[in-house]
Write an enzyme that holds these catalytic residues in place. Structure first.
Site, PDB file in Angstrom:
ATOM      1  N   SER A   1       0.845  -1.201   0.000  1.00  0.00           N
ATOM      2  CA  SER A   1       0.000   0.000   0.000  1.00  0.00           C
ATOM      3  C   SER A   1       0.875   1.245   0.000  1.00  0.00           C
ATOM      4  CB  SER A   1      -0.889   0.043   1.241  1.00  0.00           C
ATOM      5  OG  SER A   1      -1.546   1.308   1.317  1.00  0.00           O
TER       6      SER A   1
ATOM      7  N   TYR B   1      -2.822  -0.548  10.024  1.00  0.00           N
ATOM      8  CA  TYR B   1      -2.934  -1.109   8.663  1.00  0.00           C
ATOM      9  C   TYR B   1      -1.666  -0.845   7.834  1.00  0.00           C
ATOM     10  CZ  TYR B   1      -4.102  -1.209   3.721  1.00  0.00           C
ATOM     11  OH  TYR B   1      -4.051  -1.417   2.373  1.00  0.00           O
TER      12      TYR B   1
HETATM   13  N1  LIG Z   1      -8.560  -0.143  -2.173  1.00  0.00           N
HETATM   14  C1  LIG Z   1      -7.517   0.594  -1.839  1.00  0.00           C
HETATM   15  O1  LIG Z   1      -7.589   1.847  -1.795  1.00  0.00           O
HETATM   16  C2  LIG Z   1      -6.195  -0.064  -1.499  1.00  0.00           C
HETATM   17  C3  LIG Z   1      -5.048   0.738  -1.405  1.00  0.00           C
HETATM   18  C4  LIG Z   1      -3.831   0.150  -1.120  1.00  0.00           C
HETATM   19  C5  LIG Z   1      -3.754  -1.209  -0.924  1.00  0.00           C
HETATM   20  N2  LIG Z   1      -4.877  -1.981  -1.001  1.00  0.00           N
HETATM   21  C6  LIG Z   1      -4.738  -3.407  -0.766  1.00  0.00           C
HETATM   22  O2  LIG Z   1      -5.218  -4.103  -1.905  1.00  0.00           O
HETATM   23  C7  LIG Z   1      -5.763  -5.357  -1.524  1.00  0.00           C
HETATM   24  C8  LIG Z   1      -7.171  -5.501  -2.065  1.00  0.00           C
HETATM   25  O3  LIG Z   1      -7.953  -4.418  -1.570  1.00  0.00           O
HETATM   26  P1  LIG Z   1      -9.425  -4.135  -2.137  1.00  0.00           P
HETATM   27  O4  LIG Z   1      -9.693  -2.696  -1.866  1.00  0.00           O
HETATM   28  O5  LIG Z   1      -9.560  -4.687  -3.491  1.00  0.00           O
HETATM   29  O6  LIG Z   1     -10.303  -4.986  -1.108  1.00  0.00           O
HETATM   30  P2  LIG Z   1     -11.878  -5.361  -1.180  1.00  0.00           P
HETATM   31  O7  LIG Z   1     -12.575  -4.557  -2.200  1.00  0.00           O
HETATM   32  O8  LIG Z   1     -12.339  -5.275   0.231  1.00  0.00           O
HETATM   33  O9  LIG Z   1     -11.821  -6.874  -1.654  1.00  0.00           O
HETATM   34  C9  LIG Z   1     -11.153  -7.768  -0.868  1.00  0.00           C
HETATM   35  C10 LIG Z   1     -11.125  -9.133  -1.513  1.00  0.00           C
HETATM   36  O10 LIG Z   1     -10.492  -9.969  -0.577  1.00  0.00           O
HETATM   37  C11 LIG Z   1     -11.424 -10.924  -0.105  1.00  0.00           C
HETATM   38  N3  LIG Z   1     -11.232 -11.061   1.333  1.00  0.00           N
HETATM   39  C12 LIG Z   1     -11.388 -10.129   2.284  1.00  0.00           C
HETATM   40  N4  LIG Z   1     -11.127 -10.666   3.485  1.00  0.00           N
HETATM   41  C13 LIG Z   1     -10.822 -11.964   3.276  1.00  0.00           C
HETATM   42  C14 LIG Z   1     -10.475 -13.039   4.113  1.00  0.00           C
HETATM   43  N5  LIG Z   1     -10.416 -12.913   5.433  1.00  0.00           N
HETATM   44  N6  LIG Z   1     -10.230 -14.245   3.558  1.00  0.00           N
HETATM   45  C15 LIG Z   1     -10.304 -14.415   2.221  1.00  0.00           C
HETATM   46  N7  LIG Z   1     -10.626 -13.440   1.365  1.00  0.00           N
HETATM   47  C16 LIG Z   1     -10.887 -12.223   1.892  1.00  0.00           C
HETATM   48  C17 LIG Z   1     -12.812 -10.408  -0.493  1.00  0.00           C
HETATM   49  O11 LIG Z   1     -13.731 -11.461  -0.751  1.00  0.00           O
HETATM   50  P3  LIG Z   1     -14.816 -11.963   0.327  1.00  0.00           P
HETATM   51  O12 LIG Z   1     -15.446 -10.738   0.924  1.00  0.00           O
HETATM   52  O13 LIG Z   1     -15.739 -12.832  -0.444  1.00  0.00           O
HETATM   53  O14 LIG Z   1     -14.032 -12.744   1.334  1.00  0.00           O
HETATM   54  C18 LIG Z   1     -12.494  -9.698  -1.807  1.00  0.00           C
HETATM   55  O15 LIG Z   1     -12.389 -10.635  -2.860  1.00  0.00           O
HETATM   56  C19 LIG Z   1      -5.667  -5.402   0.001  1.00  0.00           C
HETATM   57  O16 LIG Z   1      -4.495  -6.084   0.390  1.00  0.00           O
HETATM   58  C20 LIG Z   1      -5.570  -3.938   0.385  1.00  0.00           C
HETATM   59  O17 LIG Z   1      -4.948  -3.757   1.626  1.00  0.00           O
HETATM   60  C21 LIG Z   1      -6.093  -1.441  -1.286  1.00  0.00           C
END
Ligand SMILES: NC(=O)c1ccc[n+]([C@@H]2O[C@H](COP(=O)([O-])OP(=O)(O)OC[C@H]3O[C@@H](n4cnc5c(N)ncnc54)[C@H](OP(=O)(O)O)[C@@H]3O)[C@@H](O)[C@H]2O)c1
Length: 265
Positions: A157, A170
């Site tokens: 991140s 986080y």
């Molecule tokens: N969005 C941002 O602004 C951002 C910025 C920097 C980094 N990131 C990083 O990018 C990654 C993805 O973020 P995102 O925003 O795409 O997240 P998201 O929209 O919340 O999606 C998360 C995905 O992970 C799955 N997931 C969540 N908790 C889980 C668990 N305990 N076990 C298995 N699967 C799980 C969810 O599916 P289910 O709900 O079906 O389990 C979904 O497929 C993360 O590592 C996050 O920290 C995100």
């Protein structure tokens, strides 16, 4: 500019990853879904995973509709290590005994101010963001090393290297992911396994949908001027997983619209 979904449904197929297998955690939505769909469009056979079976199957259906190969597997990555190890073995079995590409994408970002973070949130942050990637690498990287071939991409991140007055824990987990990347590059790189991080900026996903206004506000002073699209992260992951990145080990690639490197206002 085309939206994320428009871009994902009009991906051009290519052979960059033909013959490779890939496990993408947290790929039933958000950034992970884009990664799974882009890797599949480039020829990889992909495991789509998450806790919700229907959501994972929906992504598999989209990949198959575009003539790709994918399978849905459910797993809770916040679970205890034995369950994560079993998940790794199920993924290998489903992919014919071999995971060539591991993308540690699943991550959670609960909590806001330090004093309001609950014990459950602390546990989820540690278990999902650090322990699960560690268990998956411990399980899968040695077999990649035996084959002298593999690529691991961890999702970090932009917040890992910037002090912000909220969500202190986080970004600390994501700083740990970056450091694990460097250590794993040293540990497994000499045996043919490349390990790198992609660090997204503020990205519009289901997980950030309740703070869409905040995302717009955060990114309007960046060089890109708007939130990152999941597909932008996916293109970088595909590159790092491919042979074009053969000499990239232990790197962190920022795909963040410039948010971490610049302060335009
Ligand atoms: N969005 C941002 O602004 C951002 C910025 C920097 C980094 N990131 C990083 O990018 C990654 C993805 O973020 P995102 O925003 O795409 O997240 P998201 O929209 O919340 O999606 C998360 C995905 O992970 C799955 N997931 C969540 N908790 C889980 C668990 N305990 N076990 C298995 N699967 C799980 C969810 O599916 P289910 O709900 O079906 O389990 C979904 O497929 C993360 O590592 C996050 O920290 C995100």
């Amino acid at each position: 500019m085309d939206t994320n979904e428009e871009l994902l449904t009009s991906l051009t197929a290519d052979n960059t990853l033909t013959g490779r297998t890939a496990l993408v955690t947290g790929s039933s939505g958000g950034i992970g879904e884009a990664i799974a769909r882009v890797l599949a469009a480039s020829g990889a056979e992909v495991i789509v995973s998450g806790r919700d079976a229907d959501r994972a199957q929906g992504v598999v259906d989209a990949i198959v509709k575009a003539d790709g190969r994918a399978h849905a597997l459910t797993a809770d990555l916040g679970a205890e290590p034995p369950e994560i190890r079993a998940f790794a073995r199920r993924a290998e079995d489903t992919l014919g005994g071999r995971v060539d590409i591991l993308v540690n994408n699943a991550g959670v970002y609960p909590g806001f101010l330090t004093e309001s973070v609950t014990d459950e949130e602390m546990q989820a942050l540690w278990a999902t963001n650090i322990r699960a990637p560690h268990v998956l690498v411990a399980e899968l990287a040695p077999r990649m090393a035996e084959r002298q071939s593999g690529a691991i991409v961890n999702i970090g991140s932009w917040m890992a290297r910037v002090g912000v007055p909220y969500k202190a824990l986080y970004p600390a987990t994501k700083a740990a992911v970056e450091q694990l990347t460097r250590a794993w590059a040293a540990e497994y790189g000499p045996r043919g396994v490349r390990v790198n991080t992609v660090a997204p900026g503020a990205t519009a996903t289901r997980g950030t949908s309740t703070s869409a206004d905040q995302l717009t506000e955060m990114t309007k002073g960046t060089p890109a001027g708007s939130p990152v699209r999941p597909i932008d992260i996916a293109y970088a992951v595909r590159f790092l997983a491919s042979d074009e990145a053969a000499f990239i080990h232990g790197a962190t690639l920022d795909v963040d619209g410039g948010i971490a490197a610049t302060r335009l206002r």
